[in-house]
Design an enzyme around this catalytic site. Structure first.
Site, short mmCIF file in Angstrom:
data_model
loop_
_atom_site.label_atom_id
_atom_site.label_comp_id
_atom_site.label_asym_id
_atom_site.label_seq_id
_atom_site.Cartn_x
_atom_site.Cartn_y
_atom_site.Cartn_z
N ARG A 168 0.92 -1.30 -0.13
CA ARG A 168 -0.05 0.13 0.07
C ARG A 168 0.81 1.31 0.06
O ARG A 168 2.02 1.33 0.91
CB ARG A 168 -0.79 0.08 1.27
CG ARG A 168 -1.61 1.05 1.34
CD ARG A 168 -2.42 1.30 2.62
NE ARG A 168 -1.98 2.23 3.52
CZ ARG A 168 -2.49 2.54 4.60
NH1 ARG A 168 -3.86 2.39 4.92
NH2 ARG A 168 -1.93 3.71 5.33
N TYR A 180 -2.91 11.79 5.96
CA TYR A 180 -3.22 10.61 6.45
C TYR A 180 -2.21 9.51 6.03
O TYR A 180 -1.78 9.49 4.72
CB TYR A 180 -4.50 10.11 6.11
CG TYR A 180 -4.77 8.58 6.39
CD1 TYR A 180 -4.74 7.98 7.49
CD2 TYR A 180 -4.56 7.49 5.08
CE1 TYR A 180 -4.85 6.61 7.78
CE2 TYR A 180 -4.32 6.27 5.43
CZ TYR A 180 -4.60 5.75 6.84
OH TYR A 180 -4.53 4.34 7.07
N ASP A 231 -5.19 3.92 0.36
CA ASP A 231 -6.14 4.02 0.96
C ASP A 231 -6.64 5.78 1.17
O ASP A 231 -5.72 6.48 1.44
CB ASP A 231 -5.61 3.73 2.23
CG ASP A 231 -6.97 3.72 3.71
OD1 ASP A 231 -8.17 4.24 3.32
OD2 ASP A 231 -6.76 3.25 4.60
N HIS A 233 -8.87 6.95 2.93
CA HIS A 233 -9.31 7.02 4.37
C HIS A 233 -10.82 7.93 4.15
O HIS A 233 -10.58 8.90 4.95
CB HIS A 233 -8.26 7.60 5.13
CG HIS A 233 -8.04 7.01 6.58
ND1 HIS A 233 -8.54 7.32 7.46
CD2 HIS A 233 -7.68 5.74 6.92
CE1 HIS A 233 -8.66 6.84 8.65
NE2 HIS A 233 -7.95 5.75 8.16
N GLU A 257 -9.00 1.97 -1.51
CA GLU A 257 -9.85 1.57 -0.18
C GLU A 257 -10.63 3.05 0.09
O GLU A 257 -10.05 4.10 0.31
CB GLU A 257 -8.67 1.31 0.76
CG GLU A 257 -9.39 0.84 2.19
CD GLU A 257 -8.28 0.66 3.41
OE1 GLU A 257 -7.08 0.34 2.98
OE2 GLU A 257 -8.58 1.03 4.42
N GLU A 283 -13.51 -1.35 6.86
CA GLU A 283 -12.85 -1.44 8.02
C GLU A 283 -13.59 -0.99 9.23
O GLU A 283 -13.37 -1.39 10.40
CB GLU A 283 -11.29 -0.99 7.89
CG GLU A 283 -11.39 0.34 7.79
CD GLU A 283 -9.86 1.08 7.93
OE1 GLU A 283 -9.11 0.38 7.25
OE2 GLU A 283 -9.54 1.99 8.64
N ARG A 304 -13.33 -5.37 3.83
CA ARG A 304 -12.45 -5.03 4.71
C ARG A 304 -12.77 -5.55 6.17
O ARG A 304 -11.91 -5.23 7.27
CB ARG A 304 -11.76 -3.66 4.80
CG ARG A 304 -11.52 -3.12 3.38
CD ARG A 304 -9.91 -3.11 3.45
NE ARG A 304 -9.44 -2.08 4.19
CZ ARG A 304 -8.29 -2.42 4.99
NH1 ARG A 304 -7.52 -4.04 4.71
NH2 ARG A 304 -7.64 -1.69 5.95
N GLU A 360 -4.37 -7.30 5.19
CA GLU A 360 -3.27 -6.04 5.71
C GLU A 360 -2.22 -6.50 6.84
O GLU A 360 -2.65 -7.35 7.65
CB GLU A 360 -3.96 -4.93 6.07
CG GLU A 360 -3.41 -3.74 6.52
CD GLU A 360 -4.15 -2.49 6.93
OE1 GLU A 360 -5.26 -2.77 7.38
OE2 GLU A 360 -3.70 -1.37 6.84
N TRP A 423 -11.82 12.17 8.98
CA TRP A 423 -10.46 11.93 9.06
C TRP A 423 -10.02 10.46 8.40
O TRP A 423 -10.88 9.70 8.51
CB TRP A 423 -9.83 11.67 10.60
CG TRP A 423 -8.74 11.41 10.40
CD1 TRP A 423 -7.49 12.07 10.35
CD2 TRP A 423 -7.96 10.14 10.90
NE1 TRP A 423 -6.30 11.37 10.48
CE2 TRP A 423 -6.60 10.03 10.90
CE3 TRP A 423 -8.75 9.01 11.20
CZ2 TRP A 423 -5.98 9.22 11.22
CZ3 TRP A 423 -7.71 7.76 11.58
CH2 TRP A 423 -6.37 7.73 11.30
C1 GCO Z 1 -6.04 0.85 7.34
C2 GCO Z 1 -6.44 1.72 8.26
C3 GCO Z 1 -5.76 2.26 9.67
C4 GCO Z 1 -6.81 3.01 10.42
C5 GCO Z 1 -6.58 2.59 11.67
C6 GCO Z 1 -7.68 3.36 12.76
O1 GCO Z 1 -6.32 0.86 6.32
O2 GCO Z 1 -4.77 0.19 8.01
O3 GCO Z 1 -7.29 2.97 7.52
O4 GCO Z 1 -4.58 3.11 9.13
O5 GCO Z 1 -6.63 4.47 10.47
O6 GCO Z 1 -6.76 1.34 11.91
O7 GCO Z 1 -7.51 2.83 14.00
MG MG Z 2 -8.01 1.95 6.05
#
Ligand code: GCO
Ligand code: MG
Length: 423
Positions: A168, A180, A231, A233, A257, A283, A304, A360, A423
């Site tokens: 990634r 991020y 990602d 995010h 992602e 996630e 995820r 991951e 975020w």
């Molecule tokens: C990822 C996630 C993490 C999250 C974190 C939050 O894809 O690994 O986005 O970076 O930000 O797990 O607790």
């Molecule tokens: Mg993520």
């Protein structure tokens, strides 16, 4: 078949066949911070079998610890640890208040601890209980991050040298402070770094400018023989996400992602109309209901949601089967805030699940690995589970006690004009 009374008695105790042996006599929560906070549930049966479940919810750890200790543990004592399905249903249906990250993380911890116990009672690794091995190892992806495109590309190179087949990539966004996924000086990225949330600033136009350039450079530097992931995010609106997915199409990402927040699952229809870049999401989901529309309409390619935040193995098995019917594959979350206990359980699941995609894998710190000894190993781009009965992860409680809880929250993001953003 045993042939005498002595052997029968032996079989009875080693297989923990009676419900008396399986009675839960102790359940407690262990909170520890070997570099970062982890919450672990430890369940013990009358015959002395111990199972562990991860209950870590980054930045909200104590809410789950209390949910477990104050509300679930009193219900566990005296129950038959072998009734995994019934206990799951009891805590899900019986709570009246269903779902949500705190509830589902707590239920997951109970569920994983019980599967661990079942494996130990049977003398079998968890993947064997699920239906056996479908593959030799679980393809994993690592995290490369750089303050700029060149640094990110160097990082990708380092992971390739370590044998990773999938990486990634995230890079700093010029003009954006603390983008991020970016750590300082090539260190592993740990976002929950302060007691109160760090304030970060976000600019969508600046981000949309840099990401296609990052992947253009990565393909130029590293060729096509590596899987690349990214990602977002949850930062983009659906139409912006569609644009990014289209802009990175030439670079053949393994996935993009969390391209847009997914509370409104229909928003992914818009991204799909414009791009063939594979999409991963989920996630932050905690049940099959959070992704039902996305999966049944084939709006995503990878789900995820993972064991610790999605109600454990019992629920994830249902989710994965449902996904499999729609050609959606698993791509479990595996950031460092998910403990080695979750990783162990996830890897057994990955070893079995027919519609596996990728896992991951960010490395845990040395302190964390010492607190949670485990038998999974990285080899040739894949993680391999061991054959220890259960999920193969234990806890050194004495060591854990040396690392007291340390309050930490995840950052927040605001636009340049001060508006709150995702975020
Ligand atoms: C990822 C996630 C993490 C999250 C974190 C939050 O894809 O690994 O986005 O970076 O930000 O797990 O607790
Ligand atoms: Mg993520």
């Amino acid at each position: 078949m045993s042939t005498n009374a002595h052997t029968d008695a032996h079989t009875e105790t080693t297989t923990h066949g009676s419900s008396r042996d399986r009675e839960i006599v102790d359940a407690r929560v262990i909170v520890t911070c070997p570099g970062r906070n982890f919450v672990t549930l430890r369940i013990e049966t009358r015959s002395g079998v111990v199972g562990l479940g991860d209950a870590t919810l980054n930045g909200r750890e104590l809410a789950v610890a209390s949910y477990l200790q104050d509300h679930l543990v009193p219900n566990l004592i005296g129950r038959d640890a072998g009734r995994i399905e019934d206990i799951w249903q009891f805590f899900y249906r019986g709570a009246y208040w269903r779902r949500g990250p705190v509830t589902m993380t707590a239920i997951a911890a109970v569920d994983v601890a019980l599967w661990d116990i079942l494996g130990k009672m049977a003398g079998l690794p968890l993947y064997q209980l699920l239906g056996g091995r479908s593959r030799e190892g679980a393809l994993v992806y690592a995290h490369a991050n750089g303050r700029d495109i060149s640094e990110a590309s160097e990082e990708v190179g380092k992971y390739r040298e370590k044998g990773f087949l999938a990486v990634r990539a995230q890079c700093g966004v010029p003009g954006v402070k603390k983008a991020y996924g970016i750590s300082s000086g090539g260190k592993p990225y740990e976002p929950a770094e302060s007691e109160l949330p760090a304030e970060t600033v976000w600019s969508t136009p600046k981000y949309l400018e840099v990401v296609p350039k990052l992947f253009e450079r990565l393909r130029a530097d590293h060729g096509n023989d590596v899987e690349l992931l990214h990602d977002v995010h949850h930062r983009l609106s659906p139409i912006e996400a569609a644009r990014l997915a289209r802009d990175v199409e030439p670079y053949r990402l393994f996935w993009l992602e969390d391209a847009t927040p997914a509370e409104n699952q229909k928003s992914f229809e818009l991204i799909r109309q414009h791009s063939v870049t594979p999409l991963a999401v989920g996630e932050v989901f905690n049940s099959i209901w959070d992704c039902k529309h996305l999966i049944e309409n084939q709006l995503i390619d990878y789900i995820r949601t993972t064991i610790v935040h999605g109600g454990g193995i019992t629920h994830l098995r249902r989710l994965a089967d449902f996904a499999g019917l729609h050609q959606v594959r698993t791509g479990f979350h595996g950031a460092t805030d998910l403990s080695p206990v979750c990783m162990g359980a996830a890897l057994h699941f990955d070893t079995w699940v027919p519609n596996f995609g990728i896992q991951e894998y960010m490395f845990h710190s040395e302190e964390t690995n010492e607190v949670f000894p485990h038998d999974y190993v990285f080899r040739d781009g894949r993680l391999h589970v061991g054959d220890t009965p259960g999920h193969g992860v234990t806890i050194d409680e004495k060591l854990a006690a040396r690392y007291p809880y340390s309050p930490k929250q995840l950052p927040i993001a605001r636009l340049e004009d001060g508006s709150m953003w995702d975020w």
